[in-house]
Scaffold this motif. Structure first.
Motif, PDB file in Angstrom:
ATOM      1  N   VAL A 369       0.775  -1.278   0.224  1.00 28.60           N
ATOM      2  CA  VAL A 369       0.056  -0.042  -0.206  1.00 28.60           C
ATOM      3  C   VAL A 369       0.756   1.119  -0.006  1.00 28.60           C
ATOM      4  O   VAL A 369       0.877   2.290  -0.862  1.00 28.60           O
ATOM      5  N   HIS A 370       1.960   1.234   0.763  1.00 29.26           N
ATOM      6  CA  HIS A 370       2.754   2.551   0.996  1.00 29.26           C
ATOM      7  C   HIS A 370       3.527   2.528  -0.348  1.00 29.26           C
ATOM      8  O   HIS A 370       3.747   3.600  -0.827  1.00 29.26           O
ATOM      9  N   CYS A 371       3.960   1.574  -1.168  1.00 26.70           N
ATOM     10  CA  CYS A 371       4.292   1.736  -2.395  1.00 26.70           C
ATOM     11  C   CYS A 371       3.478   2.171  -3.600  1.00 26.70           C
ATOM     12  O   CYS A 371       3.930   3.077  -4.135  1.00 26.70           O
ATOM     13  N   PHE A 372       2.267   1.642  -3.594  1.00 29.67           N
ATOM     14  CA  PHE A 372       1.369   2.302  -4.429  1.00 29.67           C
ATOM     15  C   PHE A 372       0.936   3.822  -4.023  1.00 29.67           C
ATOM     16  O   PHE A 372       0.952   4.598  -4.829  1.00 29.67           O
ATOM     17  N   ILE A 373       0.785   4.239  -2.821  1.00 35.32           N
ATOM     18  CA  ILE A 373       0.752   5.669  -2.283  1.00 35.32           C
ATOM     19  C   ILE A 373       1.884   6.387  -2.896  1.00 35.32           C
ATOM     20  O   ILE A 373       1.781   7.531  -3.474  1.00 35.32           O
ATOM     21  N   ARG A 407      -9.025   2.962  -2.530  1.00 32.15           N
ATOM     22  CA  ARG A 407      -9.468   3.498  -1.343  1.00 32.15           C
ATOM     23  C   ARG A 407      -8.160   3.949  -0.438  1.00 32.15           C
ATOM     24  O   ARG A 407      -8.301   5.125   0.177  1.00 32.15           O
ATOM     25  N   ALA A 408      -7.396   3.050  -0.527  1.00 31.94           N
ATOM     26  CA  ALA A 408      -6.205   3.609   0.125  1.00 31.94           C
ATOM     27  C   ALA A 408      -5.475   4.750  -0.150  1.00 31.94           C
ATOM     28  O   ALA A 408      -4.955   5.723   0.381  1.00 31.94           O
ATOM     29  N   VAL A 409      -5.624   4.966  -1.626  1.00 33.72           N
ATOM     30  CA  VAL A 409      -4.863   6.248  -2.221  1.00 33.72           C
ATOM     31  C   VAL A 409      -5.768   7.337  -1.872  1.00 33.72           C
ATOM     32  O   VAL A 409      -5.016   8.559  -1.603  1.00 33.72           O
ATOM     33  N   VAL A 410      -7.118   7.514  -1.806  1.00 30.08           N
ATOM     34  CA  VAL A 410      -7.860   8.269  -1.337  1.00 30.08           C
ATOM     35  C   VAL A 410      -7.825   8.633   0.028  1.00 30.08           C
ATOM     36  O   VAL A 410      -7.717   9.871   0.275  1.00 30.08           O
ATOM     37  N   ILE A 422      -7.836  12.097  -7.820  1.00 29.05           N
ATOM     38  CA  ILE A 422      -9.070  11.864  -7.175  1.00 29.05           C
ATOM     39  C   ILE A 422     -10.141  11.721  -8.134  1.00 29.05           C
ATOM     40  O   ILE A 422     -11.139  10.702  -8.355  1.00 29.05           O
ATOM     41  N   TYR A 423     -10.129  12.634  -9.268  1.00 26.06           N
ATOM     42  CA  TYR A 423     -11.135  12.555 -10.261  1.00 26.06           C
ATOM     43  C   TYR A 423     -10.866  11.212 -11.063  1.00 26.06           C
ATOM     44  O   TYR A 423     -11.786  10.597 -11.224  1.00 26.06           O
ATOM     45  N   LEU A 424      -9.610  10.918 -11.534  1.00 23.91           N
ATOM     46  CA  LEU A 424      -9.156   9.855 -11.995  1.00 23.91           C
ATOM     47  C   LEU A 424      -9.703   8.497 -11.397  1.00 23.91           C
ATOM     48  O   LEU A 424     -10.138   7.477 -11.982  1.00 23.91           O
ATOM     49  N   ALA A 425      -9.481   8.594 -10.048  1.00 26.24           N
ATOM     50  CA  ALA A 425      -9.979   7.392  -9.211  1.00 26.24           C
ATOM     51  C   ALA A 425     -11.486   7.070  -9.133  1.00 26.24           C
ATOM     52  O   ALA A 425     -12.050   6.009  -9.132  1.00 26.24           O
ATOM     53  N   ILE A 426     -12.213   8.199  -9.157  1.00 30.03           N
ATOM     54  CA  ILE A 426     -13.691   8.172  -9.324  1.00 30.03           C
ATOM     55  C   ILE A 426     -14.166   7.593 -10.704  1.00 30.03           C
ATOM     56  O   ILE A 426     -15.251   6.838 -10.928  1.00 30.03           O
ATOM     57  N   ARG A 427     -13.325   7.819 -11.611  1.00 28.53           N
ATOM     58  CA  ARG A 427     -13.754   7.330 -13.036  1.00 28.53           C
ATOM     59  C   ARG A 427     -13.641   5.987 -12.906  1.00 28.53           C
ATOM     60  O   ARG A 427     -14.296   5.015 -13.442  1.00 28.53           O
ATOM     61  N   GLN A 450     -15.251   6.974   2.154  1.00 31.91           N
ATOM     62  CA  GLN A 450     -13.796   7.456   2.216  1.00 31.91           C
ATOM     63  C   GLN A 450     -13.633   8.878   1.604  1.00 31.91           C
ATOM     64  O   GLN A 450     -13.090   9.810   2.291  1.00 31.91           O
ATOM     65  N   LEU A 451     -14.426   8.778   0.584  1.00 32.80           N
ATOM     66  CA  LEU A 451     -14.485  10.005  -0.244  1.00 32.80           C
ATOM     67  C   LEU A 451     -14.983  11.234   0.666  1.00 32.80           C
ATOM     68  O   LEU A 451     -14.420  12.491   0.769  1.00 32.80           O
ATOM     69  N   VAL A 452     -16.217  10.998   1.381  1.00 36.73           N
ATOM     70  CA  VAL A 452     -16.705  11.868   2.213  1.00 36.73           C
ATOM     71  C   VAL A 452     -16.094  12.260   3.654  1.00 36.73           C
ATOM     72  O   VAL A 452     -15.602  13.402   3.820  1.00 36.73           O
ATOM     73  N   LEU A 453     -15.297  11.149   3.984  1.00 39.34           N
ATOM     74  CA  LEU A 453     -14.266  11.480   5.194  1.00 39.34           C
ATOM     75  C   LEU A 453     -13.161  12.275   4.784  1.00 39.34           C
ATOM     76  O   LEU A 453     -12.731  12.934   5.429  1.00 39.34           O
ATOM     77  N   SER A 454     -12.769  12.339   3.411  1.00 38.81           N
ATOM     78  CA  SER A 454     -11.355  12.791   3.020  1.00 38.81           C
ATOM     79  C   SER A 454     -11.852  14.137   2.493  1.00 38.81           C
ATOM     80  O   SER A 454     -11.008  14.855   2.112  1.00 38.81           O
ATOM     81  N   GLY A 455     -13.021  14.510   2.822  1.00 41.54           N
ATOM     82  CA  GLY A 455     -13.395  16.002   2.346  1.00 41.54           C
ATOM     83  C   GLY A 455     -13.880  16.106   0.964  1.00 41.54           C
ATOM     84  O   GLY A 455     -13.935  17.352   0.424  1.00 41.54           O
ATOM     85  N   PHE A 456     -14.159  15.077   0.222  1.00 39.57           N
ATOM     86  CA  PHE A 456     -14.759  15.092  -1.278  1.00 39.57           C
ATOM     87  C   PHE A 456     -16.046  14.999  -1.269  1.00 39.57           C
ATOM     88  O   PHE A 456     -16.745  13.907  -2.042  1.00 39.57           O
TER      89      PHE A 456
END
Length: 1672
Positions: A369-373, A407-410, A422-427, A450-456
């Motif tokens: 996960v840390h690698c992908f982040i 979700r981890a990235v978000v 974020i936009y690309l992730a929602i797509r 998670q999007l809601v919690l992260s402020g999106f």
């Protein structure tokens, strides 16, 4: 070792020769060190075989060497080095030496440089010279020694190691290991050598082909790199900076490249792992370098390739993460061609299951996960493109894994994560919305949350809210329509629903401006859904939305105005729905709090009049729920709060139709809930309460009748609900309810012959008994809820009367019985709840009691098919509290009936859970009944009566009956302890009785019985401790708890030990009276149960006796009596043996009491008593002790009775039957070890046997008949069981046991046994026995003499006589003088001569004193005064003839050993008294007197000669006369004495004239008398005249022979006297005396008298002729 060291050659180690020879050292130190090392070696060997316990000596030896080194380190180190150089030294010794050297090196002190150099060289060589036999242990300790030296001598050690580290030459592995340790411990000192060390190691890489060597190099490189990093971090602390970071990196990179390209491809996984671990610290130095970083990127494919190998993926991922994060930090992109391989390798690991051998899979996922982040920060577009391509695949695992990574990235809180990512992730997410698989749906929902919690929040409006709404509806539908065969799907759907609820909660708490459509959907969801578990999150969401609307948080102003007028359900309908659902507040994740908050929020919309009250009440309800959990809350208490909340709410609507509408809504919802359910039960309750608050009775009546008609009475839950509803309604409408019930009974046309239910029969085919039972319970329920004053008015009639009527008029099946008793309980409870019932008497109590008693008696004794028993006992319990109270007899009867009906039931089967429940309820009811009845008599007597009812069940042979009885006993004790406390103490002994009853059950085969009995014991102890000043403490309580744990075991031996420990723990809590009662109870119950219980009982008895025996002095008789009473009925040998051991233990400490009790048992001796004595005989020392005690009992009869000063004295002095004692003594003698010859007991036994025989012949011969005889035996004893026969047989057995054949033979030959058995010859037998014992048992004479001495002082006459008889023989033997007992014996004999109560004792005492001249002749002179005084006293006064005779005989013996001077003043009285006995009527006295007088004649000397001469003259007539005594022996003795006394006359002619002729004694005496008189007539005529007068007196003697002799002597005297003297005599008197003798009956006397008359006449004529005057 010492020999090898002594013969050590100087050239042992060639390598160290260049250092020169060792300096002179102390040989003593060397040998001392060698010896200590030998000890360490030996202890090491022992430790290997026996464990670590012997390691102490090894440690001590090491400490001694180390301590010695503190004073002289060089000498000790040289000695140790010398020991290292010994050939063929063991590995263990090397290890020990190096360990000691390390300790010495660590000490503060100066050491010689040469010594250090030598040690470095030797350690280096031995570290490198590794053999397969030694292994690496020596090398390791040598390496550690070098490291220790390096702290103070770094240069020497480093020089040595660098000397062996050569380029292009593969060094030894421990050289590298030691270098790594040096680098780690000496960073700054090592850094100057770091460059050359790394360069040299690099040249070795190609030469290291073995896996082990490669691992060592990797490990060393890892340490070197970490050392360099430390050095670089603390560069400012370095005095001489060596190299920069870049310089180190340049040197390291070739090695990194070689490791990755060559060694990483090695097949050995250990080598791979070593390489990977070494890469991380190397990369920490390489990646900061810009030039080398890109070169590191070139080798990433080689790292990625290792994911396919068998290596743990975590370590590779960590290296990869290090590189990726460095690229982000330094903004150095990775080549694009490497991105896709990196994405692919990492993504595969997320989407596929990790291999089994991967131990760190979860940690690996975190690293990925840390690698992908990190990748998302630098390459968002490329990464999302990769994700998009992955979700295009239809595999669920790939989609779920990809969405999880998104979700981890978000969720990454990184400012570098831009909005485009974020936009690309929602797509990517939107591309998966159509997937219906559960895991994918949950993953999408989590991303939305998670999007809601992260402020999106704005990013989910529209598609996100719609997706959540759809999933809420879909999951609810699937869950409410689930199928049993799809269990896995249901679980997945539940998870989807849960995630959906969580998402809704997140959305509603975070998003403002919610659409009305979403609000309406959620609100209707509450009213319509059957899946109530979703209500909690929905209510929370609705509350959040409503609060946002009310406070104007909605950004759409127009929507805010509409929110207050949103289309809601009817207020009554919404309130009814929420109230019913809140009855189970913890369902659905705690829906109660959520609904309460929703109510509070919507209060203005539901009922504005209630809003203010709800603002106050609802927070309190919420607080209650928050303070509890579903495990701690109380359903009834909560429902009460809801009802109170409803009541307060309805009060706010009085005067409106709100209450009626709410009642209708509640009634309508009854059909929507299943039966049974908590919600429906609350509905009935709320409906009844609402109706009870109604003010219009007619409308309430209509509703109640309607409810009665439509209720299905066959459904128990609905029936009970209606009953509760009626009861609650009666709280405010009691008359209305009673009228409705009466009207209902009339409408259904009840009669005794028929039962018709008009039109409703088709809808509800009720049974007659069902409706009757419902009516009975309704009446009782009305009594439970109506007002107290109204109850007193209606309780007897109609309520109780109707209940009795319905029961009596029915078929009385089980259901009706249950309803009847339930009604009774409710009615009595209702009456009890009324205050001030002092004057109220329940009229129907006796009738109800009779009916219930009949019911419980009618129950089958062996079958439990219904709860009738428990309900009947509950009814008894309630009735017992009402007046008139049950009497004590009635309470006992009810309790006995109830106990019998429960305990006697067969145990239910293991699989029959229903019967188990019924029995548990019955047992619980029985407990309550016993508790209630006990409360009426809460005192020790009541407790004892209750326990007595249980006793026969506790002692039952059936396990289940014992278990149940013990359970009840436990309950009783707990109630009693809790209720009474310390108010009323137990009666004396009651505690012991109660414990004694349950103690054996601690070993019961049934586990629950054991535990219950232990708990009962604990309760008893608590009660006892609270009422006494007990020392019971926490430690004992803990020990008791440990014992309880052990009782749960199945091993009976362990259980028995635990029971014994319990006895030991509780024993100190008992006083002596309680111990007695305990033992009595234990003995009483032996045999009542099985062998295990009996064993436990006797074990407890034994333990209590062992622990408390010393304190039980006053109670021994009671304890012994209890044991002896029950011992005959004990069958098992083991139990009997334990009881007998208890008796023996008592006897050991309280011998006198036990002896008295045993000896008071009846004769003939019973078998159990014989068994006790046989057990005594088995223990020879103890048997001898008991034998002494028995002897003491026999002796006590003959000793002075003293006042008892202790309890032991009282028992010792208590009367016992001597015959029983003798029988016991004989039994012990017979059964004891035959090798025991009784060397110390023989004199005591013999003596006491003789005393017993003596007493049997004496005045106290009659044996005391004790009361026990009369109670047990009324007939006579066997003939052979007499005191004499038993004593004789015991003596014969005793003589046989001492193995003295001559004594045994002599006793038989001389008929001693016959003499002893005969009373007339007893003393003769005693003397003979004593004489034979002196001859054959010399060793026992001292003790026997001591006993005799003691017995002579006894107040018992027979004892004194028997002892003195023995003493007679002893006095004739030197034994008393030899044993120094002569003086006390003489004093006792003197005392015996002085008493006058028995002449036999006087005679024996005198005889014994006289025998002193035989046994101790030399001591006669010493005791002459006492002897003469006592003997003289015996011949004076009023003593009997036999006493006087014995006294004279004793004097005769004594005088033989004395001289005249020794006799002193006693000579005169002895002589006078002796002379006085010459004429005694007793021939024995005369005999002894003449003999004594003769002895005096021999003894008299010059000083007493004149006096004795006078005595001779005064007694001369008697001597001359008694020479013709009728007794030949007397005549002979008299003649001898007279002959001895002749010389006192001083006339030789007389001496020669006596005893020298051959004539008869008479003729000789006549001649002697004639000569004597002739001489006297010539020399002392006056004396002769006196003789004549004295002779005249003897003419009146009783003996004819003496009268004849007197006549003859008178004639001789007259013939010799001259006329001158004759005329002075009273011849007339003489003549008269002679004439009287003419009438004597003896012819010889007449002839002698006639002859004397003739002589008198002749003399008279002669005198007449010679006288000139004639007769005067």
């Amino acid at each position: 070792m010492e020999e090898a060291a002594t013969e050590l050659n100087e050239d042992v180690l060639g390598e160290t020769e260049h250092l020169g020879p060792l300096e002179p050292e102390d040989d003593g130190t060397f040998f001392q060190v060698t010896n200590l090392l030998n000890i360490m070696d030996s202890e090491s060997a022992k430790t290997d075989t026996t464990g670590p316990g012997l390691d102490m000596r090894k440690t001590l030896a090491s400490v001694i060497i180390t301590e010695k080194a503190t004073t002289d380190p060089c000498v000790v180190m040289n000695a140790l080095i010398r020991c290292l150089q010994v050939p063929e030294i063991s590995t263990q010794r090397k290890v020990n030496i190096y360990n000691i050297l390390q300790e010495i090196i660590q000490q503060e002190g100066e050491m010689e440089e040469r010594c250090i150099q030598r040690l470095v060289a030797i350690a280096s060589k031995q570290m490198r010279d590794i053999t397969e036999m030694e292994g690496s242990e020596t090398a390791e300790v040598a390496s550690e020694t070098l490291v220790a030296l390096s702290r103070n001598h770094f240069s020497l050690v480093m020089y040595e190691l660098q000397h062996h580290l050569k380029p292009l030459n593969l060094t030894d592995e421990f050289v590298l290991v030691t270098l790594a340790k040096l680098a780690n411990g000496n960073v700054f000192e090592f850094m100057p050598y770091m460059g050359i060390t790394l360069a040299t190691i690099f040249t070795m890489l190609r030469l290291a082909n073995e896996a082990k060597m490669r691992q060592v190099i990797c490990s060393a490189m890892e340490t070197f790199c970490e050392t360099v990093q430390f050095y670089l971090r603390h560069l400012e602390d370095s005095l001489y900076p060596v190299m920069t970071e870049d310089q180190f990196a340049v040197k390291l990179f070739p090695m990194y490249r070689y490791f990755v390209t060559v060694w990483l491809r090695h097949q050995d996984l250990k080598v791979k792992l070593g390489v990977i671990k070494s890469l991380r610290p190397m990369l920490s130095l390489l990646l900061p370098n810009d030039d080398l970083r890109e070169q590191v990127y070139d080798y990433i494919p080689l790292l990625l390739a290792e994911f396919q190998g068998g290596l743990e993926a975590l370590f590779i991922t960590q290296v990869l993460r290090q590189i990726l994060e460095a690229s982000v930090t330094t903004n150095t992109p990775i080549p694009p061609m490497l991105l896709h391989p990196i994405f692919t390798e990492l993504h595969v690991q997320v989407c596929t299951k990790a291999p089994v051998q991967q131990q760190f899979s979860s940690q690996n996922l975190m690293e990925i996960v840390h690698c992908f982040i990190a990748l998302a920060r630098s390459y968002p577009k490329e990464l999302m493109k990769f994700f998009f391509s992955q979700v295009e695949m239809s595999k669920e695992a790939i989609r779920v894994g990809t969405l999880a990574l998104i979700r981890a990235v978000v969720s990454a809180d990184d400012p570098k994560m831009n909005i485009k990512t974020i936009y690309l992730a929602i797509r990517v997410v939107k591309n998966t919305l159509s997937d219906t698989r559960s895991k994918v749906r949950m993953a999408i929902l989590r991303i939305i949350g998670q999007l809601v919690l992260s402020g999106f929040q704005e990013k989910i409006k529209g598609w996100g809210l719609k997706y959540v709404s759809v999933q809420l509806t879909l999951s609810t539908y699937k869950l409410t329509n689930r199928r049993e065969c799809f269990y896995q799907r249901d679980l997945e759907e539940k998870m989807v629903h849960k995630v959906t609820m969580d998402t809704v909660k997140i959305i509603t708490s975070s998003i403002s401006g919610m659409t009305n459509e979403f609000w309406v959907r959620l609100l209707c969801y509450i009213m319509e859904t059957d899946y109530t578990e979703a209500l909690t999150p929905i209510c929370i969401s609705l509350t959040n939305l409503a609060e946002n609307q009310i406070h104007g948080k909605d950004t759409e102003a127009g929507m805010a105005g509409k929110s207050k007028h949103v289309d809601l359900p009817a207020p009554q309908k919404l309130l009814a729905r929420l109230l019913v659902l809140m009855s189970s507040p913890y369902k659905g994740e705690g829906r109660g709090i959520a609904m309460l908050n929703l109510l509070r929020t919507l209060s203005q919309s539901i009922a504005p009049s209630m809003a203010d009250m709800w603002e106050q009440e609802i927070p309190l309800l919420v607080q209650y729920l928050e303070e509890h959990t579903e495990f701690t809350w109380n359903q009834k208490a909560w429902e009460d709060k809801l009802i109170q909340f409803l009541r307060n709410s309805l009060k706010k609507t009085r005067g409106t139709s709100w209450s009626l509408r709410l009642s209708k809504e509640l009634n309508n919802q009854i059909e929507t809930f299943d039966s049974p359910s908590v919600e429906k039960g609350f509905l009935y309750r709320a409906l009844g309460f609402t109706l009870g608050m109604g003010l219009e009775a007619d409308r309430v009546e209509v509703l109640l009748l309607e409810l009665l008609y439509k209720t299905d009475y066959s459904n128990e839950f609905d029936r009970e609900g209606v009953i509760l509803c009626f009861g609650l309604c009666a709280r405010g409408q009691v008359k209305t309810v009673l009228n409705v019930l009466h009207d209902f009974e009339e409408r259904i046309q009840e009669s005794e012959q028929s039962w018709q239910i008009g039109a409703w029969r088709k809808d509800h085919p009720w049974r007659r008994e069902t409706v009757k039972s419902a009516l009975m319970v309704m009446y009782s329920c009305v009594s439970s809820y109506c007002h107290p004053q109204m109850l007193l008015t209606h309780v007897d009639s109609p309520i109780t009367a109707k209940i009795i009527h319905h029961y009596s008029s029915s078929c009385q099946d089980i259901s009706l019985k249950m309803a009847f008793m339930k009604s009774v309980v409710q009615v009595t409870n209702a009456i009890k709840s009324i205050k001030d019932l002092e004057d109220f008497h329940f009229t129907h109590k006796s009738a109800l009691t009779r009916l219930i008693t009949a019911i419980i008696k009618a129950e089958p004794p062996d079958l439990l098919a219904s709860p009738v028993r428990s309900m009947a006992m509950d009814a008894f319990s309630q009735l017992s509290t009402l007046k008139p109270f049950y009497s004590s007899e009635e309470s006992i009867e009810l309790m006995d009936i109830s106990i019998h009906t429960v305990i006697s039931l067969q145990p239910p089967g293991e699989d029959n859970q229903s019967v188990k429940t019924l029995f548990a309820n019955a047992l619980s009811s029985l407990k309550q009944l016993m508790e209630g009845l006990m409360q009426r008599q809460l005192d020790p007597r009541g407790l004892q009566e209750n326990v007595h009812l249980l006793e026969k069940w506790i002692l039952s042979e059936k396990e289940w009956e014992r278990e149940r009885a013990m359970t009840l006993h436990l309950h009783l004790m707990q109630i009693y302890v809790q209720s009474i406390g310390v108010c009323i103490p137990l009666k004396l002994g009651q505690f012991g009785i109660l414990v004694g009853l349950i103690a054996p059950c601690t070993c019961d085969v049934h586990r629950r019985t054991r535990l219950a009995s232990t708990s009962v014991l604990s309760s008893l102890l608590d009660l006892h401790v609270s009422q006494t000043c007990s020392l019971w403490g926490a430690s004992k309580e803990q020990e008791l708890e440990k014992c309880k744990e052990d009782l749960q075991d199945t091993d009976m031996d362990k259980i028995s030990r635990a029971s014994s420990r319990i006895a030991k723990v509780v024993c100190p809590e008992f006083n002596c009276d309680e111990v007695v009662s305990l033992i009595q109870k234990l003995c009483e119950n032996i045999g009542a149960m099985d062998l295990q219980h009996d064993r436990a009982a006797v074990t407890w008895i034994g333990i209590f006796l062992q622990m408390r025996v010393k304190e039980l002095e006053d109670k021994v008789a009671e304890i012994l009596g209890a044991i002896l009473v029950h011992l005959p009925v004990v069958d098992h040998p083991e139990v009997r043996r334990h009881l007998i051991e208890g008796i023996l233990l008592l006897a050991h400490y309280h011998q006198e009491t036990v002896l008295t009790s045993l000896l008071r048992q009846p004769l003939p001796m019973e078998s159990h008593l014989t068994e006790v004595w046989l057990a005594v005989a088995e223990n020879v020392p103890f048997a001898r002790t008991m034998l002494r005690g028995l002897l003491g009992r026999l002796q006590s009869r003959f000793t002075t009775r003293i006042n008892a000063t202790s309890k032991a004295d009282i028992w010792r002095l208590a009367a016992v039957d001597p015959l029983m004692t003798l029988c016991t003594v004989r039994l012990l003698m017979e059964k004891m070890d035959q090798d025991d010859k009784f060397p110390d007991l023989f004199p005591d036994l013999l003596y006491i046997f003789l005393l017993q025989l003596g007493s049997s012949h004496g005045p106290e011969a009659a044996s005391p008949v004790l009361k026990t005889w009369r109670l047990v035996h009324t007939g006579p004893l066997p003939q052979e069981m007499t005191l004499q026969r038993v004593t004789i047989k015991s003596m014969q057995l005793l003589v046989k046991r001492i193995d003295r054949e001559p004594l045994e033979q002599a006793l038989e030959e001389q008929s001693v046994w016959s003499l002893l058995e005969n009373g007339g010859t007893f003393l003769e037998g005693v003397s003979l026995m004593a004489r034979l014992c002196m001859q054959n048992t010399e060793n026992y004479m001292q003790r026997l003499a001591e006993l005799v001495l003691t017995g002579m002082g006894s107040e018992v006459l027979s004892c004194c006589i028997s002892s003195t008889a023995i003493c007679v023989e002893f006095m004739s033997d030197p034994v008393l003088h030899q044993e120094k007992l002569l003086r006390p014996v003489v004093l006792m004999l003197a005392k015996g001569t002085g008493q006058d109560k028995d002449e036999t004792l006087q005679v024996l005492s005198l005889r014994a004193l006289g025998n002193m001249a035989l046994g101790a002749p030399r001591k006669v002179k010493q005791y002459r005064k006492l002897l003469l005084e006592k003997c003289l006293g015996s011949i004076r006064g009023q003593a009997s003839s036999i006493v006087m005779a014995e006294g004279m005989e004793a004097l005769t013996k004594i005088l033989a050993e004395l001289r005249e001077g020794d006799i002193g003043s006693s000579f005169e009285p002895i002589s006078e008294q002796c002379r006085a006995f010459f004429d005694n009527e007793s021939k024995l006295i005369r005999l002894k007197a003449f003999i004594l007088f003769g002895k005096l004649a021999k003894v008299v000397g010059i000083s007493k000669k004149h006096f004795f001469k006078g005595e001779v003259k005064r007694g001369w007539v008697s001597l001359m006369l008694h020479c013709q005594d009728p007794c030949p022996s007397v005549a002979q003795a008299c003649s001898a004495t007279m002959f001895q006394c002749v010389h006192f006359w001083g006339w030789k002619s007389l001496e020669s004239s006596f005893g020298h002729s051959n004539d008869s004694i008479n003729d000789q005496m006549t001649v002697f008398q004639t000569n004597m008189c002739s001489v006297l007539a010539q020399k002392k005529p006056a004396l002769l005249c006196g003789f004549l007068l004295e002779t005249t007196i003897f003419m009146k003697s009783n003996s004819s022979r003496i009268r004849i002799a007197a006549c003859a002597l008178a004639g001789i005297i007259m013939k010799q006297l001259s006329a001158h003297y004759l005329k002075k005599m009273d011849l007339v008197g003489l003549r008269n005396s002679l004439q009287d003798l003419q009438l004597d009956s003896d012819a010889g006397v007449r002839r002698a008298a006639l002859e004397t008359l003739k002589v008198l006449d002749s003399c008279t004529q002669h005198w007449l002729l010679a006288s000139p005057r004639g007769l005067p």
